[in-house]
Scaffold this motif. Structure first.
Motif, PDB file in Angstrom:
ATOM      1  N   ILE A 118       0.948  -1.170   0.008  1.00  0.00           N
ATOM      2  CA  ILE A 118      -0.015   0.006   0.012  1.00  0.00           C
ATOM      3  C   ILE A 118       0.903   1.291   0.177  1.00  0.00           C
ATOM      4  CG2 ILE A 118      -1.962   1.172   1.453  1.00  0.00           C
ATOM      5  CD1 ILE A 118      -2.971  -1.360   2.331  1.00  0.00           C
ATOM      6  N   CYS A 119       1.846   1.414   0.993  1.00  0.00           N
ATOM      7  CA  CYS A 119       2.564   2.397   1.238  1.00  0.00           C
ATOM      8  C   CYS A 119       4.012   2.400   0.302  1.00  0.00           C
ATOM      9  CB  CYS A 119       2.843   2.984   2.435  1.00  0.00           C
ATOM     10  SG  CYS A 119       3.929   1.717   3.450  1.00  0.00           S
ATOM     11  N   GLN A 120       4.453   1.229  -0.089  1.00  0.00           N
ATOM     12  CA  GLN A 120       5.577   0.984  -0.393  1.00  0.00           C
ATOM     13  C   GLN A 120       6.884   1.256   0.188  1.00  0.00           C
ATOM     14  OE1 GLN A 120       5.898  -0.507  -3.840  1.00  0.00           O
ATOM     15  NE2 GLN A 120       3.772  -0.893  -3.276  1.00  0.00           N
ATOM     16  N   GLU A 121       6.703   1.187   1.467  1.00  0.00           N
ATOM     17  CA  GLU A 121       7.795   1.571   2.160  1.00  0.00           C
ATOM     18  C   GLU A 121       7.951   0.122   3.181  1.00  0.00           C
ATOM     19  OE1 GLU A 121       7.213   5.248   4.523  1.00  0.00           O
ATOM     20  OE2 GLU A 121       6.852   6.264   2.788  1.00  0.00           O
ATOM     21  N   LYS A 122       8.987   0.431   4.081  1.00  0.00           N
ATOM     22  CA  LYS A 122       9.456  -0.817   5.013  1.00  0.00           C
ATOM     23  C   LYS A 122       8.100  -0.864   5.812  1.00  0.00           C
ATOM     24  CE  LYS A 122      12.971  -2.043   8.505  1.00  0.00           C
ATOM     25  NZ  LYS A 122      13.152  -3.374   7.993  1.00  0.00           N
ATOM     26  N   MET A 123       7.593  -2.278   6.293  1.00  0.00           N
ATOM     27  CA  MET A 123       6.474  -2.479   7.117  1.00  0.00           C
ATOM     28  C   MET A 123       6.668  -2.058   8.655  1.00  0.00           C
ATOM     29  SD  MET A 123       4.508  -5.958   5.516  1.00  0.00           S
ATOM     30  CE  MET A 123       4.918  -6.482   4.128  1.00  0.00           C
ATOM     31  N   HIS A 124       5.812  -1.427   9.045  1.00  0.00           N
ATOM     32  CA  HIS A 124       5.491  -1.065  10.398  1.00  0.00           C
ATOM     33  C   HIS A 124       4.331  -1.918  11.036  1.00  0.00           C
ATOM     34  CE1 HIS A 124       8.640   2.058   9.840  1.00  0.00           C
ATOM     35  NE2 HIS A 124       7.993   2.582   8.907  1.00  0.00           N
ATOM     36  N   ALA A 125       4.600  -2.618  12.118  1.00  0.00           N
ATOM     37  CA  ALA A 125       3.405  -3.383  12.652  1.00  0.00           C
ATOM     38  C   ALA A 125       2.961  -4.226  11.788  1.00  0.00           C
ATOM     39  CB  ALA A 125       2.660  -2.526  13.563  1.00  0.00           C
TER      40      ALA A 125
END
Length: 93
Positions: free
Chosen positions: A34-41
């Motif tokens: 979705i955000c195309q960034e490293k996953m948080h939680a």
């Protein structure tokens, strides 16, 4: 015992999946679709797709499907009685 109770109260519940393990996140590529960034939680849905908890929560405000495969995502605590033989409503007759 009191410490365990406080931890369980303060922990945020995920109602549409479970928190993903590091092995699952690494296998998925560690990038949120979705955000195309490293996953948080990271949250693992029933369809086995993994997203950031914040991203997928925002998505579920509009849609109740997986952002990738469009599989219907139901809350984890929701019981379904698909065969019609039982229901959640108390019946008198």
């Amino acid at each position: 015992m009191l410490l365990l109770c406080l931890k369980s109260i303060s922990r945020k519940e995920v109602h549409y999946g479970i928190y993903a393990t590091m092995e699952q996140v690494n296998a998925a590529g560690d990038l949120c679709a979705i955000c195309q960034e490293k996953m948080h939680a990271p949250v693992l849905l029933r369809c086995k797709h993994i997203f950031c908890e914040e991203c997928v929560s925002e998505w579920f405000e509009r849609e109740r499907t997986c952002p990738l495969c469009r599989a219907l995502v139901k809350p984890a605590e929701l019981r379904t009685f698909g065969d019609g033989s039982t229901s959640l409503i108390f019946q008198l007759f």
